[in-house]
Every structure is written in structure tokens, then in C-alpha cells.
Design an enzyme around this catalytic site. Structure first.
Site, PDB file in Angstrom:
ATOM      1  N   PRO A 117      87.211  37.526  54.257  1.00  0.00           N
ATOM      2  CA  PRO A 117      88.244  38.442  53.679  1.00  0.00           C
ATOM      3  C   PRO A 117      87.398  39.640  53.336  1.00  0.00           C
ATOM      4  O   PRO A 117      86.381  39.350  52.469  1.00  0.00           O
ATOM      5  CB  PRO A 117      88.772  37.510  52.498  1.00  0.00           C
ATOM      6  CG  PRO A 117      88.007  36.283  52.241  1.00  0.00           C
ATOM      7  CD  PRO A 117      87.283  36.314  53.308  1.00  0.00           C
ATOM      8  N   MET A 118      87.937  40.799  53.612  1.00  0.00           N
ATOM      9  CA  MET A 118      87.526  42.151  52.875  1.00  0.00           C
ATOM     10  C   MET A 118      88.457  42.834  52.506  1.00  0.00           C
ATOM     11  O   MET A 118      89.649  43.297  53.312  1.00  0.00           O
ATOM     12  CB  MET A 118      86.394  42.727  54.037  1.00  0.00           C
ATOM     13  CG  MET A 118      85.161  41.845  54.308  1.00  0.00           C
ATOM     14  SD  MET A 118      84.238  42.859  55.666  1.00  0.00           S
ATOM     15  CE  MET A 118      85.043  42.280  57.113  1.00  0.00           C
ATOM     16  N   ALA A 119      88.465  43.365  51.259  1.00  0.00           N
ATOM     17  CA  ALA A 119      89.440  44.243  50.699  1.00  0.00           C
ATOM     18  C   ALA A 119      89.756  45.496  51.593  1.00  0.00           C
ATOM     19  O   ALA A 119      88.874  46.194  51.813  1.00  0.00           O
ATOM     20  CB  ALA A 119      89.247  44.569  49.271  1.00  0.00           C
ATOM     21  N   CYS A 132      83.381  37.092  44.344  1.00  0.00           N
ATOM     22  CA  CYS A 132      83.637  38.536  44.094  1.00  0.00           C
ATOM     23  C   CYS A 132      82.559  38.961  43.016  1.00  0.00           C
ATOM     24  O   CYS A 132      82.627  38.235  41.943  1.00  0.00           O
ATOM     25  CB  CYS A 132      85.035  38.976  43.721  1.00  0.00           C
ATOM     26  SG  CYS A 132      85.174  40.512  43.785  1.00  0.00           S
ATOM     27  N   ASP A 142      73.865  38.449  56.229  1.00  0.00           N
ATOM     28  CA  ASP A 142      72.995  39.051  57.112  1.00  0.00           C
ATOM     29  C   ASP A 142      73.158  38.578  58.394  1.00  0.00           C
ATOM     30  O   ASP A 142      72.327  38.270  59.125  1.00  0.00           O
ATOM     31  CB  ASP A 142      71.465  39.028  56.610  1.00  0.00           C
ATOM     32  CG  ASP A 142      71.225  39.602  55.300  1.00  0.00           C
ATOM     33  OD1 ASP A 142      72.226  40.209  54.754  1.00  0.00           O
ATOM     34  OD2 ASP A 142      70.125  39.274  54.789  1.00  0.00           O
TER      35      ASP A 142
END
Length: 373
Positions: free
Chosen positions: A18-20, A103, A208
């Protein structure tokens, strides 16, 4: 290799992190069109979900054919976490819940949230148990994603992994950096190997993975059961096709020319329009992706800037038409970091946070307002 999420097979064993502001319905569909896996929505705060914030209710939408529906929750209070998960169960909002303990941004850790929580082992365990116990009757598996610890002097991942396993999680994902590292330096894949050796539940590695062959190397070197991909797919949703091929033992990799990239960009913008229901807002949302898509291609600054300021599909189409469509994929950029990179920084924590590891007290003013993810 096939990863299991409770009764759900995850093949290939790949998870979109998940990426805001990124992993909304449109981006997840774009990636799903490339290959199978688990595609997680943006991080949602438990308090916003519990109080039915309208912005949050938009963020937790899933596509009509999206399966499994995977939702990541962030919270600091076990009671509110249970309330949010109860809503997921009662309203059938998702098939999988992931809890965020990774986070590292100031506004989260300063309240004791995200990557700060595992230091408070009893609070950490209580949050996970609240989610697992509430989701279990509906057969909804709960997983967690975490970092190695706050910094090199306050590592928590091995103990936290065991606490999560005892609480009943389906798997543990480790971003192999500390919170203090943020997105700097190299991920410590050896920590993934150590966690894998310590746990019986599946362990997923994160950090990575820029190319599909990085994922194979991570599995080979660490023994992990699957991989979590974040920044590596920014501007490259076809990475999921490469990952599917790699895990199936096939050698082909997608290296689109600029014309083919333009087609993907147009598809992305179109999907955003469908989701937003408003063209201007959707194309404005798309702007952040332009630099990622064009990375490494010889596209002049004026055209890049114009594309990053476009506000309609017609305008975007005109600009995409000005690209040199036969320009080959910039192979020199393979394996290069994408997305945000930053410097290490001291992690901001609540006053006295490090003093008592066994306190299960919820930090004062810990839960953020109900503004969404």
C-alpha cells in the site's frame, strides 16, 4: 512456489505494498491487468473507518472483479481497531486485512504509531489480537507489515514477529530497514532470513525489489515465502508481468518502447477518470506518475513539465502524441531506485516512549482525526 493467505492461494507470491496516494482502485486494476498477486489498497486509519469518514469510504472502494479485496489498516488503539475490523466484517468490506506497523513519517511515529508501536510489545500484541479475534469468525485473515525497529539500537522485528505469530496472523512482512533509515541506503535482506528462521508462519520480504530478478534473488538468499513490492512498480506496472514470468521460471521480461509506455499512461489516466468520476481531478491525480513513467527516456523538460501540468484527457493525449514512440526502453535504468529516496533521520517519538516497553497504554491523542488514510 505458492503462498497461502488462509484458504487463498497467492500465485505468484507477490504483494503490492500500500502506498498513500498511489494504490487506489485505478492503479491496482492497472497492475492486476499485468499479473496475479495481492494488491493492497492505501493505508486506512482505523478511527476514520470506524466513524465512517466519507473520504475514507471512497478510499476503501474495490473494483467489481477485484479479488481478493485487501485492505491495510493503521491504528494505535486496540478498541478502535476492533471497532474498525467489526465494520469490515459486518459490511463485507474486504477479504484480507493487513496491519501497518512500518510507517516512519513524523506525524505517525510522534503519536506512537506505525513503526514506533512494536517497541511497546504489549500494546503491539493487543492491537493485533483485537484485529485477529474480530476478523476470525468471518474467516478474514489478518497479516502485518513492519520494519526492523526504530533504529539500530532499538530493533524489534524478531520479538515482534513472534508476538504477531502467537496472536494468530497469517503472515508477517518485513521491510528490511529501520524507521530511522526511512528509504535511504540498502535494505538488510539478512534480517529477512533471520525472521524466516525464527517463525513458523510465512515471512514476506520487502525492500529494494526493483526488478523481477531481485525478487527471485531475495527468495533464494533469505528463504522468504513471498515478496512485497512498493516503489519498484512506480511508473512500471508491467513489473507484475515480469514477476509472474520470473516465479514461473520463464525468461521473458517486458521492456516497452516509449510508445507502449504512452499507451499504459493513457490507460492509467482513463482508469483514474472512471474511479474519480471527474476528469479534471483524475488527470490532476495522474500528474504525480508522469516522471516515474518517463524516467530514463530522452524526453525534454518542456514536454515533461507540460504533461505534469495537464488537466484533461484531450490535453494529455496531445502531449503523449508528441513523444518519440519508437524510442527504446532505457535499459541503463534497470535496477535503479524509483520513487522517494531520502536521508536517515531521527525518529520522532512521544515523550518517554522508550522508557517502558511493557506499557500497553494507548498514547494520549494517539488516534489522528478522521481524515482518511
Amino acid at each position: 512456489m505458492t503462498l497461502q493467505l488462509a484458504t487463498l492461494p497467492v500465485d505468484p507470491p507477490v504483494v503490492l505494498a500500500p502506498m498513500a496516494g498511489i494504490t487506489n482502485v485505478a492503479f491496482r486494476q492497472l497492475c492486476r491487468e499485468q499479473g496475479a498477486g495481492i494488491y493492497v489498497c492505501e493505508m486506512i486509519t482505523t478511527v476514520a473507518l470506524a466513524v465512517r469518514n466519507p473520504k475514507t469510504d471512497k478510499m476503501i472502494e474495490f473494483g467489481p472483479d477485484e479479488s481478493p479485496r485487501s485492505m491495510q489498516l493503521y491504528g494505535v488503539d486496540p478498541v478502535i481497531t476492533a471497532k474498525a475490523v467489526r465494520r469490515v466484517v459486518e459490511e463485507n468490506l474486504a477479504d484480507h486485512i493487513d496491519l501497518n506497523f512500518g510507517c516512519s513519517v513524523k506525524k505517525i511515529t510522534s503519536k506512537g504509531g506505525g513503526s514506533a508501536i512494536p517497541w511497546k510489545r504489549n500494546l503491539f500484541g493487543a492491537i493485533i489480537k483485537a484485529a485477529v479475534d474480530t476478523a476470525a469468525p468471518a474467516g478474514i485473515p489478518v497479516t502485518i507489515k513492519m520494519r526492523k525497529g526504530i533504529d539500530d539500537d532499538h530493533l524489534t522485528y524478531l520479538e515482534a514477529g513472534k508476538i504477531a505469530q502467537d496472536a494468530g496472523v497469517a503472515w508477517v512482512a518485513l521491510h528490511a530497514r529501520t524507521a530511522a533509515q526511512r528509504y535511504s541506503g540498502e535494505a538488510d535482506w539478512e534480517s529477512i532470513a533471520r525472521l524466516k528462521q525464527a517463525l513458523d508462519v510465512p515471512v514476506l520480504g520487502n525492500g529494494d525489489i526493483w526488478e523481477a530478478d531481485d525478487a527471485l534473488r531475495m527468495v533464494r538468499e533469505t528463504g522468504c515465502d513471498g515478496v512485497v513490492v512498493g516503489r519498484g512498480c512506480l511508473g512500471r506496472p508491467w513489473l507484475f508481468a515480469d514477476l509472474a514470468a520470473a516465479f514461473a521460471g520463464r525468461p521473458e521480461r517486458i521492456m516497452p518502447n516509449l510508445g507502449e509506455v504512452a499507451q499504459v499512461m493513457r490507460r492509467h489516466a482513463e482508469l483514474l477518470v472512471q474511479w474519480w468520476g471527474a476528469e479534471r481531478e483524475a488527470v490532476t491525480d495522474f500528474r504525480k506518475h508522469v516522471a516515474w513513467y518517463l524516467k530514463g527516456f530522452p524526453v525534454g523538460p518542456q514536454l515533461r513539465q507540460a504533461m505534469a501540468m495537464s488537466s484533461s484527457l484531450m490535453e494529455l493525449d496531445d502531449l503523449l502524441g508528441k513523444l518519440e514512440h519508437d524510442e527504446p526502453f532505457p535499459v541503463a535504468n534497470l535496477g535503479q531506485p524509483r520513487g522517494r529516496t531520502n536521508s536517515p533521520a531521527k525518529v520522532v517519538l512521544p515523550y518517554g516512549w522508550l522508557d517502558d516497553r511493557d506499557s500497553a497504554a494507548v498514547p494520549e491523542d494517539a488516534e489522528h482525526d478522521d481524515s482518511g488514510g
